[in-house]
Design a protein around this motif. Sequence first.
Motif, PDB file in Angstrom:
ATOM      1  N   LEU A  88      27.040  28.832  48.481  1.00 41.83           N
ATOM      2  CA  LEU A  88      28.130  29.592  47.831  1.00 41.83           C
ATOM      3  C   LEU A  88      29.506  29.154  48.325  1.00 41.83           C
ATOM      4  CD1 LEU A  88      25.887  31.297  46.736  1.00 41.83           C
ATOM      5  CD2 LEU A  88      27.082  33.335  47.488  1.00 41.83           C
ATOM      6  N   GLY A 113      32.844  41.353  37.298  1.00 35.81           N
ATOM      7  CA  GLY A 113      31.629  41.039  38.051  1.00 35.81           C
ATOM      8  C   GLY A 113      30.561  40.348  37.228  1.00 35.81           C
ATOM      9  N   LEU A 300      30.330  53.520  52.223  1.00 32.20           N
ATOM     10  CA  LEU A 300      30.622  53.163  53.613  1.00 32.20           C
ATOM     11  C   LEU A 300      31.254  54.338  54.375  1.00 32.20           C
ATOM     12  CD1 LEU A 300      31.746  49.453  53.286  1.00 32.20           C
ATOM     13  CD2 LEU A 300      29.606  50.345  54.180  1.00 32.20           C
ATOM     14  N   PHE A 425      31.041  41.014  51.963  1.00 34.59           N
ATOM     15  CA  PHE A 425      31.702  41.141  50.662  1.00 34.59           C
ATOM     16  C   PHE A 425      31.431  39.903  49.811  1.00 34.59           C
ATOM     17  CE2 PHE A 425      33.902  44.017  53.454  1.00 34.59           C
ATOM     18  CZ  PHE A 425      34.320  45.086  52.656  1.00 34.59           C
ATOM     19  N   MET A 427      30.881  35.606  49.354  1.00 35.07           N
ATOM     20  CA  MET A 427      31.518  34.410  49.903  1.00 35.07           C
ATOM     21  C   MET A 427      31.845  33.454  48.767  1.00 35.07           C
ATOM     22  SD  MET A 427      29.710  31.881  52.572  1.00 35.07           S
ATOM     23  CE  MET A 427      29.394  33.084  53.836  1.00 35.07           C
TER      24      MET A 427
HETATM   25  C1  HEM Z   1      33.979  48.967  50.128  1.00 37.81           C
HETATM   26  C2  HEM Z   1      33.133  48.106  50.133  1.00 37.81           C
HETATM   27  C3  HEM Z   1      32.834  46.977  49.174  1.00 37.81           C
HETATM   28  C4  HEM Z   1      31.789  46.145  49.343  1.00 37.81           C
HETATM   29  C5  HEM Z   1      30.749  46.183  50.477  1.00 37.81           C
HETATM   30  C6  HEM Z   1      31.834  45.194  48.247  1.00 37.81           C
HETATM   31  C7  HEM Z   1      30.929  44.159  48.096  1.00 37.81           C
HETATM   32  C8  HEM Z   1      30.953  43.258  47.050  1.00 37.81           C
HETATM   33  C9  HEM Z   1      29.991  42.197  46.876  1.00 37.81           C
HETATM   34  C10 HEM Z   1      28.850  41.873  47.836  1.00 37.81           C
HETATM   35  C11 HEM Z   1      30.294  41.554  45.728  1.00 37.81           C
HETATM   36  C12 HEM Z   1      29.521  40.389  45.107  1.00 37.81           C
HETATM   37  C13 HEM Z   1      30.031  39.072  45.608  1.00 37.81           C
HETATM   38  C14 HEM Z   1      29.201  37.906  45.071  1.00 37.81           C
HETATM   39  O1  HEM Z   1      28.576  38.028  44.024  1.00 37.81           O
HETATM   40  O2  HEM Z   1      29.163  36.870  45.749  1.00 37.81           O
HETATM   41  C15 HEM Z   1      31.461  42.203  45.163  1.00 37.81           C
HETATM   42  C16 HEM Z   1      32.059  41.825  43.979  1.00 37.81           C
HETATM   43  C17 HEM Z   1      33.106  42.498  43.415  1.00 37.81           C
HETATM   44  N1  HEM Z   1      33.792  43.561  43.961  1.00 37.81           N
HETATM   45 FE1  HEM Z   1      33.428  44.457  45.730  1.00 37.81          FE
HETATM   46  N2  HEM Z   1      32.904  45.480  47.445  1.00 37.81           N
HETATM   47  C18 HEM Z   1      33.558  46.558  47.967  1.00 37.81           C
HETATM   48  C19 HEM Z   1      34.726  47.132  47.473  1.00 37.81           C
HETATM   49  C20 HEM Z   1      35.362  46.752  46.326  1.00 37.81           C
HETATM   50  C21 HEM Z   1      36.612  47.305  45.844  1.00 37.81           C
HETATM   51  C22 HEM Z   1      37.428  48.365  46.600  1.00 37.81           C
HETATM   52  C23 HEM Z   1      36.876  46.699  44.642  1.00 37.81           C
HETATM   53  C24 HEM Z   1      38.038  46.907  43.730  1.00 37.81           C
HETATM   54  C25 HEM Z   1      39.188  47.473  44.032  1.00 37.81           C
HETATM   55  C26 HEM Z   1      35.801  45.755  44.373  1.00 37.81           C
HETATM   56  C27 HEM Z   1      35.698  44.961  43.247  1.00 37.81           C
HETATM   57  C28 HEM Z   1      34.773  43.956  43.070  1.00 37.81           C
HETATM   58  C29 HEM Z   1      34.712  43.088  41.892  1.00 37.81           C
HETATM   59  C30 HEM Z   1      35.615  43.174  40.670  1.00 37.81           C
HETATM   60  C31 HEM Z   1      33.666  42.175  42.106  1.00 37.81           C
HETATM   61  C32 HEM Z   1      33.201  41.050  41.178  1.00 37.81           C
HETATM   62  C33 HEM Z   1      33.949  39.750  41.498  1.00 37.81           C
HETATM   63  C34 HEM Z   1      33.517  38.553  40.659  1.00 37.81           C
HETATM   64  O3  HEM Z   1      32.409  38.536  40.142  1.00 37.81           O
HETATM   65  O4  HEM Z   1      34.334  37.603  40.519  1.00 37.81           O
HETATM   66  N3  HEM Z   1      34.913  45.810  45.416  1.00 37.81           N
HETATM   67  N4  HEM Z   1      31.843  43.235  45.988  1.00 37.81           N
END
Ligand code: HEM
Length: 503
Positions: A88, A113, A300, A425, A427
């Motif tokens: 990744l 996403g 969390l 989060f 990579m």
């Molecule tokens: C608080 C703990 C959070 C955790 C543990 C977390 C974790 C993750 C993970 C593991 C992914 C997938 C990454 C991948 O596929 O490689 C992700 C994607 C994403 N997260 Fe978070 N997230 C958190 C908070 C947030 C917040 C606060 C937002 C928005 C304000 C957010 C918006 C998104 C979006 C839009 C994606 C998709 C990105 C893409 O596909 O380009 N997340 N997150």
Amino acid sequence: MALLLYGYAVLVLGAMALIILRSLMKTRRYPPGPPGIPVLGNLHKFNQEYREKYIEDISKTYGDVMFFYNPTMSVLVLSSYRAMQDLLGNRGSIYSDRPRSSIIDMMGNGNLGTEAFGPSWKLQRKLFHHHMNKGALPQYFPIVEQESRRCLRRLHRSPENWMDELRLNTVRVILGVTYDIWDFESPDDERVTAASRFITHVTSALTPGLLWMNIFPILRHIPPWVPWLGNETRLVSAWGEEDRTTMTKPFNYVKMQKNAGTAKRSFVLSLLEEDAADERTMTWLAASMYGGGAETTLGLLHAFVLAMVLHPDVQRKAQHEIERVVGSGRLPGIQDRGSLPYVENLIREVIRWWSLASFTLGHRVMEDDEYKGYFIPKETIVLPCLWCISRDEEMYPEPETFRPERFDEVGPDGQLPLDPLKFSFGMGRRICPGQDFAEMVLFSNIAVFLATTTVSKPLDAEGNQITPTTVPINPMQRNPTPFKCRVEVRPAAAFLADDNQTK
Ligand code: HEM
């Protein structure tokens, strides 16, 4: 009759695909994996309730790169930080697409996403980054701090509702920042509960093998009225409709406010003023903040309270650090982040210990590739197991133990343990774009919580302590199972009333 034909076609096509796959597998060296069964392959084995534990277990036999397949898809599961970084991180140009999901197509909605790697996704990432990068965050400090204090005031008034009050807090922050919507006070408000369902729908749609339709896309053509066989089409259509309503309403609200000249600053207002993209894209980009940001942060925060109930010594140590650094004349604020290293390590440990996202979302491989001498076919879905990395005993001895001190301890290799913020989060190019925002909200809430509140195990009728479970509420969405705790208000709570304090 038509159904019989469908069933027959699925079986014949499946068997043919498997025969071709098997003959290719004889000539190419695929990564190892558990043995499969004729026609169906071995992907069904991945479909376990707690699949992260299964993966951790079998990685002892097959190593950190494991292959699962069935007639219609192949999945590569990575269980080490190194493999995740190699693919990744270093090969992001071909590992950053998302799987095509007939369920997502059928739901008819977009969001960052699930968006395919391409110009629209790149534009959305750019817009998201513009408003959420580290440099842009200070504009949100006052809102986030004010909401942390507001949440604790309410929580002290009705401690039995502590879980709901935290839920209300995370949704208020996200809806406030995204749409400038503040007109809701109750954790039961539809806008609060819908965020959690939205994320469950998206995760379920993207998890290989969870629904039959993901394994046999042809099933999406079964009309919803067909008894039993139409269950999935009915379910998925209902998800799509609910999410569309949830996400379109607040977007239209900002548009109306803008037209009336009464809109205040928000993410959506900026998008509209910049005419940043077409309306559908902007609606679903905002939905990605709402859907992606609320339930995750909440999970969390609940896990933090659980850790404090189970580890009063850690809670006390963090409270002492806050008293020492911040003093007794004010509450800690986001600006204090750099001066509270134990609290920061405590947050790192919550993120590692709870491992909210046990896997990243699926990454689709865009070209045939080779890794460690193994062939990785184009279209394979790559799933790094974040939970497995957080349980790596070499990096984190006794991984189930909650111990923030571990991040200051040098291991036998002379190195400090890996910072969980570097993988929890995701990579590479698909890394969570809300990470900095999430860290800020977590810090603000946790620091004020520790300064003003002590939590502990509740007592039963005989006066015995009740220990809450550490099993998540559901394997797909790993938020803590609801639990009760005793809430004690600390003297610094007197400052919660002061919403005008700047620090
Ligand atoms: C608080 C703990 C959070 C955790 C543990 C977390 C974790 C993750 C993970 C593991 C992914 C997938 C990454 C991948 O596929 O490689 C992700 C994607 C994403 N997260 Fe978070 N997230 C958190 C908070 C947030 C917040 C606060 C937002 C928005 C304000 C957010 C918006 C998104 C979006 C839009 C994606 C998709 C990105 C893409 O596909 O380009 N997340 N997150």
